[in-house]
Scaffold this motif. Structure first.
Motif, PDB file in Angstrom:
ATOM      1  N   ARG A  45     -19.082 -24.606  -7.506  1.00 39.15           N
ATOM      2  CA  ARG A  45     -18.251 -25.325  -8.161  1.00 39.15           C
ATOM      3  C   ARG A  45     -18.042 -25.023  -9.619  1.00 39.15           C
ATOM      4  O   ARG A  45     -17.188 -24.864 -10.162  1.00 39.15           O
ATOM      5  CB  ARG A  45     -18.078 -26.837  -7.586  1.00 39.15           C
ATOM      6  CG  ARG A  45     -17.825 -26.898  -6.070  1.00 39.15           C
ATOM      7  CD  ARG A  45     -17.641 -28.591  -5.741  1.00 39.15           C
ATOM      8  NE  ARG A  45     -18.703 -29.140  -5.930  1.00 39.15           N
ATOM      9  CZ  ARG A  45     -19.586 -29.487  -5.200  1.00 39.15           C
ATOM     10  NH1 ARG A  45     -19.805 -28.839  -4.117  1.00 39.15           N
ATOM     11  NH2 ARG A  45     -20.689 -30.243  -5.338  1.00 39.15           N
ATOM     12  N   HIS A  49     -15.003 -24.134 -11.964  1.00 39.49           N
ATOM     13  CA  HIS A  49     -14.615 -25.043 -13.082  1.00 39.49           C
ATOM     14  C   HIS A  49     -14.571 -24.380 -14.500  1.00 39.49           C
ATOM     15  O   HIS A  49     -13.593 -24.158 -15.243  1.00 39.49           O
ATOM     16  CB  HIS A  49     -15.297 -26.237 -13.103  1.00 39.49           C
ATOM     17  CG  HIS A  49     -15.021 -26.952 -12.022  1.00 39.49           C
ATOM     18  ND1 HIS A  49     -15.946 -27.812 -11.462  1.00 39.49           N
ATOM     19  CD2 HIS A  49     -14.257 -27.470 -11.057  1.00 39.49           C
ATOM     20  CE1 HIS A  49     -15.821 -28.692 -10.231  1.00 39.49           C
ATOM     21  NE2 HIS A  49     -14.422 -28.391 -10.069  1.00 39.49           N
ATOM     22  N   LEU A  75      -6.258 -28.933 -16.317  1.00 42.37           N
ATOM     23  CA  LEU A  75      -5.710 -28.398 -15.045  1.00 42.37           C
ATOM     24  C   LEU A  75      -4.353 -27.486 -15.426  1.00 42.37           C
ATOM     25  O   LEU A  75      -3.417 -27.739 -16.112  1.00 42.37           O
ATOM     26  CB  LEU A  75      -4.999 -29.774 -14.283  1.00 42.37           C
ATOM     27  CG  LEU A  75      -6.218 -30.530 -13.766  1.00 42.37           C
ATOM     28  CD1 LEU A  75      -5.566 -31.689 -13.272  1.00 42.37           C
ATOM     29  CD2 LEU A  75      -7.247 -30.031 -13.037  1.00 42.37           C
ATOM     30  N   THR A  79      -3.363 -25.153 -10.043  1.00 38.19           N
ATOM     31  CA  THR A  79      -4.505 -25.952  -9.927  1.00 38.19           C
ATOM     32  C   THR A  79      -4.267 -26.727  -8.522  1.00 38.19           C
ATOM     33  O   THR A  79      -3.262 -26.992  -8.003  1.00 38.19           O
ATOM     34  CB  THR A  79      -4.431 -27.108 -10.780  1.00 38.19           C
ATOM     35  OG1 THR A  79      -5.881 -27.751 -10.417  1.00 38.19           O
ATOM     36  CG2 THR A  79      -3.386 -28.292 -10.677  1.00 38.19           C
ATOM     37  N   TRP A  81      -6.199 -29.202  -7.964  1.00 40.48           N
ATOM     38  CA  TRP A  81      -6.912 -30.319  -8.059  1.00 40.48           C
ATOM     39  C   TRP A  81      -6.271 -31.430  -7.218  1.00 40.48           C
ATOM     40  O   TRP A  81      -6.912 -32.513  -6.498  1.00 40.48           O
ATOM     41  CB  TRP A  81      -6.851 -30.950  -9.548  1.00 40.48           C
ATOM     42  CG  TRP A  81      -7.299 -32.216  -9.761  1.00 40.48           C
ATOM     43  CD1 TRP A  81      -6.753 -33.476  -9.704  1.00 40.48           C
ATOM     44  CD2 TRP A  81      -8.778 -32.637 -10.284  1.00 40.48           C
ATOM     45  NE1 TRP A  81      -7.470 -34.448 -10.132  1.00 40.48           N
ATOM     46  CE2 TRP A  81      -8.622 -34.110 -10.278  1.00 40.48           C
ATOM     47  CE3 TRP A  81      -9.779 -31.871 -10.322  1.00 40.48           C
ATOM     48  CZ2 TRP A  81      -9.971 -34.486 -10.741  1.00 40.48           C
ATOM     49  CZ3 TRP A  81     -11.110 -32.413 -10.798  1.00 40.48           C
ATOM     50  CH2 TRP A  81     -11.113 -33.829 -10.953  1.00 40.48           C
ATOM     51  N   TRP A  82      -4.915 -31.577  -7.169  1.00 36.76           N
ATOM     52  CA  TRP A  82      -4.326 -32.798  -6.444  1.00 36.76           C
ATOM     53  C   TRP A  82      -3.859 -32.317  -4.896  1.00 36.76           C
ATOM     54  O   TRP A  82      -3.269 -32.995  -4.131  1.00 36.76           O
ATOM     55  CB  TRP A  82      -2.882 -32.834  -7.183  1.00 36.76           C
ATOM     56  CG  TRP A  82      -2.920 -33.254  -8.765  1.00 36.76           C
ATOM     57  CD1 TRP A  82      -2.554 -32.274  -9.553  1.00 36.76           C
ATOM     58  CD2 TRP A  82      -3.550 -34.209  -9.298  1.00 36.76           C
ATOM     59  NE1 TRP A  82      -2.928 -33.028 -10.892  1.00 36.76           N
ATOM     60  CE2 TRP A  82      -3.471 -34.332 -10.767  1.00 36.76           C
ATOM     61  CE3 TRP A  82      -3.962 -35.687  -8.680  1.00 36.76           C
ATOM     62  CZ2 TRP A  82      -3.899 -35.195 -11.621  1.00 36.76           C
ATOM     63  CZ3 TRP A  82      -4.371 -36.509  -9.656  1.00 36.76           C
ATOM     64  CH2 TRP A  82      -4.198 -36.334 -10.818  1.00 36.76           C
ATOM     65  N   THR A  94       1.985 -34.791 -10.496  1.00 38.82           N
ATOM     66  CA  THR A  94       0.910 -33.777 -10.343  1.00 38.82           C
ATOM     67  C   THR A  94       1.283 -32.159 -10.938  1.00 38.82           C
ATOM     68  O   THR A  94       0.617 -31.459 -10.623  1.00 38.82           O
ATOM     69  CB  THR A  94       0.336 -33.798  -8.967  1.00 38.82           C
ATOM     70  OG1 THR A  94       1.632 -33.175  -8.001  1.00 38.82           O
ATOM     71  CG2 THR A  94      -0.202 -34.874  -8.231  1.00 38.82           C
ATOM     72  N   GLU A  96       1.123 -29.785 -13.542  1.00 40.14           N
ATOM     73  CA  GLU A  96       0.460 -29.329 -14.376  1.00 40.14           C
ATOM     74  C   GLU A  96       0.880 -27.829 -15.329  1.00 40.14           C
ATOM     75  O   GLU A  96       1.432 -27.267 -14.589  1.00 40.14           O
ATOM     76  CB  GLU A  96      -0.932 -29.162 -14.023  1.00 40.14           C
ATOM     77  CG  GLU A  96      -1.573 -30.419 -13.145  1.00 40.14           C
ATOM     78  CD  GLU A  96      -1.607 -31.607 -14.243  1.00 40.14           C
ATOM     79  OE1 GLU A  96      -1.696 -31.383 -15.572  1.00 40.14           O
ATOM     80  OE2 GLU A  96      -1.848 -32.685 -13.636  1.00 40.14           O
ATOM     81  N   ALA A 103      -9.289 -32.585 -16.271  1.00 37.09           N
ATOM     82  CA  ALA A 103     -10.085 -32.950 -15.216  1.00 37.09           C
ATOM     83  C   ALA A 103     -11.543 -33.024 -15.844  1.00 37.09           C
ATOM     84  O   ALA A 103     -12.101 -32.072 -16.221  1.00 37.09           O
ATOM     85  CB  ALA A 103      -9.915 -31.982 -14.189  1.00 37.09           C
ATOM     86  N   ASN A 105     -14.783 -33.037 -14.512  1.00 38.44           N
ATOM     87  CA  ASN A 105     -15.233 -32.572 -13.295  1.00 38.44           C
ATOM     88  C   ASN A 105     -16.549 -33.420 -13.007  1.00 38.44           C
ATOM     89  O   ASN A 105     -16.836 -33.458 -11.879  1.00 38.44           O
ATOM     90  CB  ASN A 105     -15.223 -31.004 -13.520  1.00 38.44           C
ATOM     91  CG  ASN A 105     -14.323 -30.306 -13.448  1.00 38.44           C
ATOM     92  OD1 ASN A 105     -13.934 -29.847 -14.653  1.00 38.44           O
ATOM     93  ND2 ASN A 105     -13.357 -30.634 -12.616  1.00 38.44           N
ATOM     94  N   PRO A 165     -11.117 -33.313  -1.874  1.00 37.12           N
ATOM     95  CA  PRO A 165     -10.939 -32.243  -2.383  1.00 37.12           C
ATOM     96  C   PRO A 165     -11.591 -31.050  -1.277  1.00 37.12           C
ATOM     97  O   PRO A 165     -11.146 -29.993  -1.205  1.00 37.12           O
ATOM     98  CB  PRO A 165     -11.817 -31.759  -3.671  1.00 37.12           C
ATOM     99  CG  PRO A 165     -12.787 -33.028  -3.724  1.00 37.12           C
ATOM    100  CD  PRO A 165     -12.045 -34.191  -2.510  1.00 37.12           C
TER     101      PRO A 165
END
Length: 191
Positions: A45, A49, A75, A79, A81-82, A94, A96, A103, A105, A165
């Motif tokens: 991860r 990132h 983001l 992304t 992320w959402w 959301t 981006e 973010a 992280n 996630p």
């Protein structure tokens, strides 16, 4: 305690320190086990990132010893992320573009330095100089029996919903706040 905060943009310079602190705190201190919390999965991860443009970490050093860290990534338009959001959000919320949302992280402080205000200091230092409009983070609502989420609320974050996630991750509280907050950490509520 003489703590120095250093900014890093090359993950390979600090990967070992970040992964070691993460494993120490998440696994040993908090007893979080399973594949999701393994050093390998976290390192993967971290690679994902840190591979995004604008990744930045702040590591706190107390007399040369890493005491804690935080890192964040803007983001981008593609992304994910959402994508694990379990709560509907308003249209456009959301979307981006790489400059709208930062973010956060990870933010992790080793046991010796918890309760000293170091987490807040690292957090604020990381946000200083950033140009995004807002900052988002995920927190396990069970962490510290809700105390960790309460800390973020004192820092100005508001819960906007629930997000999972990864299929094997916890369901996190998704939180957001404007990048610049006028809120401080009142005495007695330090993290």
């Amino acid at each position: 305690m003489t703590v120095e905060l250093r900014h890093h943009h090359d993950v390979e310079e600090v990967r070992t320190a970040i992964v070691d602190i993460h494993v120490e705190v998440r696994q040993r201190d908090f007893g979080l086990v399973g594949d999701f919390y393994s050093a390998e999965r976290f390192s993967d991860r971290l690679s994902g990132h840190s591979g995004a443009p604008g990744w930045e970490a702040v590591i706190a050093y107390d007399d040369g010893e890493p005491a804690g860290f935080a890192y964040a990534t803007p983001l981008g338009p593609k992304t994910r992320w959402w994508s694990g959001m379990n709560t509907p959000l308003p249209n456009g919320y959301t979307e981006e573009n790489g400059t709208r949302t930062l973010a956060l992280n990870e933010i992790v402080v080793r046991r010796t330095w918890r309760g000293t205000g170091l987490a807040h200091r690292i957090h604020e230092d990381l946000l200083t100089g950033r140009t995004e409009e807002r900052v988002t983070l995920l927190v396990n609502p069970q962490a510290g029996d809700g105390k960790v989420q309460a800390v973020y609320e004192r820092w100005g974050y508001k819960k906007i919903g629930d997000l999972q996630p990864f299929p094997d991750s916890p369901v996190f509280a998704a939180m957001i706040r404007p990048l610049r907050s006028t809120l401080g950490t009142p005495e007695g509520t330090r993290a």
